[in-house]
Enzyme design. Structure first.
Site, short mmCIF file in Angstrom:
data_model
loop_
_atom_site.label_atom_id
_atom_site.label_comp_id
_atom_site.label_asym_id
_atom_site.label_seq_id
_atom_site.Cartn_x
_atom_site.Cartn_y
_atom_site.Cartn_z
N GLY A 11 62.98 78.96 -31.25
CA GLY A 11 61.67 78.83 -31.88
C GLY A 11 61.28 80.11 -32.59
O GLY A 11 61.46 81.20 -32.05
N GLY A 16 57.89 83.29 -30.42
CA GLY A 16 59.33 83.53 -30.52
C GLY A 16 59.65 84.79 -31.31
O GLY A 16 60.50 85.59 -30.90
N ARG A 299 35.44 73.93 -26.55
CA ARG A 299 35.94 72.73 -27.23
C ARG A 299 35.90 71.47 -26.38
O ARG A 299 35.64 70.38 -26.88
CB ARG A 299 37.37 72.98 -27.70
CG ARG A 299 37.39 73.98 -28.82
CD ARG A 299 38.79 74.29 -29.26
NE ARG A 299 38.73 75.23 -30.36
CZ ARG A 299 39.79 75.83 -30.88
NH1 ARG A 299 40.99 75.58 -30.39
NH2 ARG A 299 39.66 76.66 -31.88
N SER A 420 44.43 81.33 -28.79
CA SER A 420 45.81 80.86 -28.85
C SER A 420 46.69 81.80 -29.66
O SER A 420 47.82 82.10 -29.26
CB SER A 420 45.89 79.45 -29.43
OG SER A 420 45.43 79.45 -30.77
#
Lengths: 629, 251
Positions: A11, A16, A299, A420
């Site tokens: 990835g 990655g 969220r 994130s």
């Protein structure tokens, strides 16, 4: 120094590439495997920003507050030492990105600018216009290219990871991969493997904001070889995604952070265009229900509120499953500068201009909080993780590491916006350093590529291909994927109940059967996209089952996992100290006794087996329930 | 609605096999884009002659015009297939692979040269290492940021190269994308330290002087990156650099 070892990274997104960079910098040889050119990885889709406490807005923001917001936002389900270290290291990480050439937006004074995001009260989110993920990925991509030019790193683009090479002791010593052009299956020995294969949003099919390659297939493949999944029932539905038949495109939380408001007409029969509806006829439900956080609640709450307004109150715009996300009251020049990238997407795909007309949005599957289980080592002197420990980001398979969205760390039951990009980058960096130290302790290297541990696995994978190619079934893989998406979003979605989940598991098993009866419709054996797709589809269905079974087992509401049957409702008009609130607090604590634990899913012949593991709560004891009112 | 959209698609089974054309039909729906249409074709690959054929292969990922994967020739113009809505196009809609890159299969091409060229022009910042240096970021004016940000959105889709008369499989020109990357890196506070090397990398055969100033690149860039402005700026910079090289300036 010991001789350089070889590490395979699967990835090439943010996680990655960060891991690859740190391993290469430690002097080891790196091979990156990717389904496509790494610069096109899904990280580019992240828009709004990346969190780090800079406190440059006169709001007395603190790193501690970042830690608290993240832990509470995640309903205390995240192990706390990794979260603590991530928040502490975030500012330094940003500056490293800055050095790599990332074009972070600036204030008039030339400082790194910050914007507001959900689930927080302070501006803490750095951004590069509304294409932050793209800019961050490109920054690391450039450094990777430099390592490549120095001969420390090799890319294998257009290769698909199929399985691990495990030796007799169960130690991971390389991978089996398929060339997506020749369809050749080959072994690549290595001393350690880093899985950074990203999210699994495609399990929700076209009802997801994820890129078409975010299938979770790679993670599901190592799961079948014994790696554990954790907390997969926690799947984030992003409240504001564009509607679409092919994909639901993300409209960043930054739209609300910069002042965007969510509303529906108060009257379900409303006929007027949104701009003609006067203020008093609009229902700004997030602002009414959560006056303290308003449009920037976390969220999970925002998505549920929208779900309720549409499905319970019947107030969806024009009777359909959609609500308005309104920017029209904001200064057009300002939002154009801050949000250009998403405004542009909306204009191109929807045809109307969000500057002049409210956007139409609905929640959509967005981010897997859960993923492969990974370890960490706590440093008792700091309360964070022990930096450099080879246990950090190690899966339960020795020699296999995981980082980025495919792991389960950092976000607990619900991820805060702009955390994130932070966790992807940070976990990549930590995991890269961790692997480098694992290699230091290795006594012997990997076997040659003709070793039986690889050849038996190659045979197995070739057999799987042959079955699919020779099968003259009647099922269409693309049709099955659509069915999977509908099934998952309607039955394992924002709101869940046990009967529906049980039915969903049955349906998923039927889908799995049907996915073995596929007709690939493809005779050309060169660049056979259908073959790769069909194989990924089988993994996605399997993943769907892991998610559904984990969800079925958890009888409570926590973060993104919501079963109304087991809901503890915050008492209305009561706050801390009031008897009603204290009763609630006690019930909430009792619930934590039962359910504040990590779900572990292990593969068995009968499907996922569910176990639980304690959560490390050593940083912030769960005393305060989430209350964003 | 029963309106049908026709697609003429240039097909090629392998890099070395001959190309051929096939026509497909898909039902129209509101907001239909080219990638969605290709998805429908892939699900049921039936030509308008009623022939069952192999699904069309193409490259796509993000579906929101930020990954750069799905660029192809749509009615002879390079465009991202995901954000191109069919109701803006004349029918039948012609789809072809980008012509400036080797075909892999059908609409998929090999754009690895673009990434090799980013290496060739040293499009990176030389940092000591990806660790924390415990120092704040340099100040950058909002105007300077805005200029740089425009260039940092290049997604290596290849549109500018496709449209460029000087760029081709047998030609050495690096093209606008790599040149714009030089412009971006050279304007970074520490990227400036290696300005000279990057300028030298484009002051050779296949470099900046191969640009024929057709200005097609800037017209087709889906991200509206001011490529010709970058090329203009680099023209001045390389001239100055050439003089410095000639007269042995310290820089």
């Amino acid at each position: 120094m010991r001789k350089p070892r070889k590490v395979i990274v699967v990835g090439g997104g943010l996680g990655g590439l960060w891991a690859a960079l740190r391993v290469a910098e430690a002097g080891h040889q790196v091979q990156i495997f990717s389904l496509f050119e790494v610069k096109r990885s899904h990280s580019v889709c992240a828009q709004g920003g990346i969190n780090a406490c800079f406190d440059s807005k006169g709001e007395r923001d603190t790193i501690w507050q970042h830690i608290v917001d993240t832990l509470k936002g995640g309903a205390y389900l995240a192990n706390q030492p990794p979260v603590k270290s991530m928040c502490e290291d975030a500012p330094g990480l940003i500056q490293t990105f800055e050095r790599m050439g990332v074009t972070f937006s600036r204030t008039a004074e030339g400082l790194l600018d910050l914007r507001l995001f959900g689930g927080v009260k302070h501006r803490r989110t750095l951004f590069a216009g509304a294409s932050t993920g793209q800019q961050l990925l490109y920054g690391v991509d450039q450094e990777i290219r430099r390592q490549e030019s120095l001969g420390r790193l090799q890319k294998f683009e257009w290769w698909e990871f199929l399985s691990l090479g495990l030796n007799q002791q169960g130690v991971c010593q390389g991978i089996i991969a398929m060339n997506l052009r020749t369809m050749e299956i080959k072994a690549f020995p290595s001393d350690a493997v880093m899985l950074a294969s990203g999210g699994m949003g495609q399990v929700y099919g076209h009802r997801s904001t994820n890129s078409t390659n975010s299938t979770g297939a790679a993670a599901c493949r190592v799961y079948q070889q014994g790696a554990w999944f954790a907390n997969t029932e926690f799947f984030q539905f992003h409240p504001t995604a564009m509607l679409g038949d092919d994909k639901t495109r993300l409209m960043s939380e930054a739209a609300r952070g910069e002042g965007g408001r969510i509303w529906v007409p108060r009257d379900a029969q409303e006929q007027r265009r949104p701009n003609q509806i006067p203020e008093q006829d609009r229902f700004y439900f997030l602002e009414e229900w959560y006056p303290s956080y308003g449009n920037t609640v976390p969220r999970d709450l925002a998505s549920r509120a929208i779900w309720e307004v549409v499905n319970k109150l019947g107030l969806g715009v024009a009777g359909e499953a959609k609500v308005y996300l309104d920017l029209t009251h904001l200064n057009p020049g300002f939002i154009e500068q801050r949000l250009h990238a998403i405004l542009d997407i909306y204009r191109k795909f929807h045809g109307t201009d969000p500057v002049h007309e409210p956007m139409e949005i609905y929640p959509s599957a967005h981010y897997a909080m859960g993923g492969l289980w990974v370890d960490f080592e706590r440093d008792d002197t700091t309360g964070g993780i022990k930096h450099g420990s080879p246990r950090n980001h190690a899966t339960n398979i020795p020699g296999l590491y995981a980082c980025g969205e495919c792991d389960y760390g950092y976000h607990g039951a619900n991820r805060l916006g702009a955390n994130s990009l932070l966790s992807a980058s940070y976990s990549g960096r930590v995991a890269g350093e961790s692997v480098a130290n694992y290699l230091q302790g290795l006594q012997q290297g990997h076997p040659d590529s003709d070793d039986p541990i690889y050849s038996s696995e190659i045979n197995h994978q070739q057999e799987l291909n042959r079955q699919l190619i020779n099968n003259q079934g009647e099922e269409n893989p693309y049709q099955l994927h659509r069915e999977l998406g509908e099934l998952m979003s309607s039955q394992v979605g924002v709101v869940r109940d046990n009967q529906t989940l049980s039915n969903a598991i049955e349906s998923l098993r039927t889908l799995q059967q049907r996915s073995r009866n596929i007709d690939l419709q493809e005779r050309n054996s060169w660049s056979n996209q259908g073959l790769a797709y069909a194989r990924q589809l089988q993994e996605m269905i399997r993943l769907g089952e892991v998610i559904a079974v984990s969800a079925l087992h958890r009888d409570e509401c926590r973060g993104a996992h919501y079963k109304p049957e087991f809901e503890l409702k915050l008492p209305e008009n009561a706050s801390a100290g009031d008897p009603a609130y204290e009763t609630y607090r006690n019930q909430w604590k009792a619930q934590n006794q039962n359910w504040l634990k990590t779900t572990i899913a292990k593969q068995t012949d009968w499907g996922p087996q569910i176990d639980y593991q304690a959560v490390d709560l050593s940083v912030l004891a769960p005393e305060e329930p989430r209350d964003y009112r | 609605m029963s309106e049908k959209i026709q697609f003429r698609i240039r097909r090629q089974d392998t890099p070395y096999s001959p190309a051929y054309w096939q026509t497909f039909q898909v039902p129209f729906r509101e907001g239909l884009n080219v990638v969605s249409a290709l998805m429908m074709i892939r699900q049921n690959p039936l030509t308008t002659d009623g022939m069952k054929v192999d699904p069309v292969a193409w490259e796509f990922n993000c579906m929101e015009e930020v990954c750069g994967a799905c660029t192809m020739l749509i009615n002879h113009r390079p465009m991202p297939a995901c954000s191109t809505l069919v109701d803006t196009l004349q029918q039948p809609i012609t789809l072809e692979p980008l012509s400036k890159f080797p075909v892999i299969r059908d609409l998929m091409v090999d754009r690895s040269r673009m990434f090799a060229d980013l290496k060739r022009v040293r499009a990176w910042i030389e940092i000591d290492g990806a660790w924390d240096i415990h120092q704040g970021a340099p100040r950058i004016s909002p105007e300077h940021w805005r200029d740089n940000y425009l260039y940092s959105r290049c997604m290596s889709c290849g549109s500018c190269l496709e449209a460029c008369p000087q760029y081709g499989q047998m030609l050495p020109f690096v093209g606008a994308a790599a040149l714009a990357a030089v412009r971006l890196m050279n304007n970074h506070p520490t990227g400036k330290y290696h300005r000279k090397q990057r300028l030298h990398a484009i002051m050779v055969e296949g470099g900046l002087s191969d640009c024929g100033n057709a200005q097609n690149c800037v017209q087709v860039c889906p991200k509206e990156i001011p490529l010709t402005t970058a090329i203009g700026e680099l023209g001045r910079e390389t001239t100055v650099q050439m003089l410095k090289d000639l007269f042995g300036s310290a820089d």
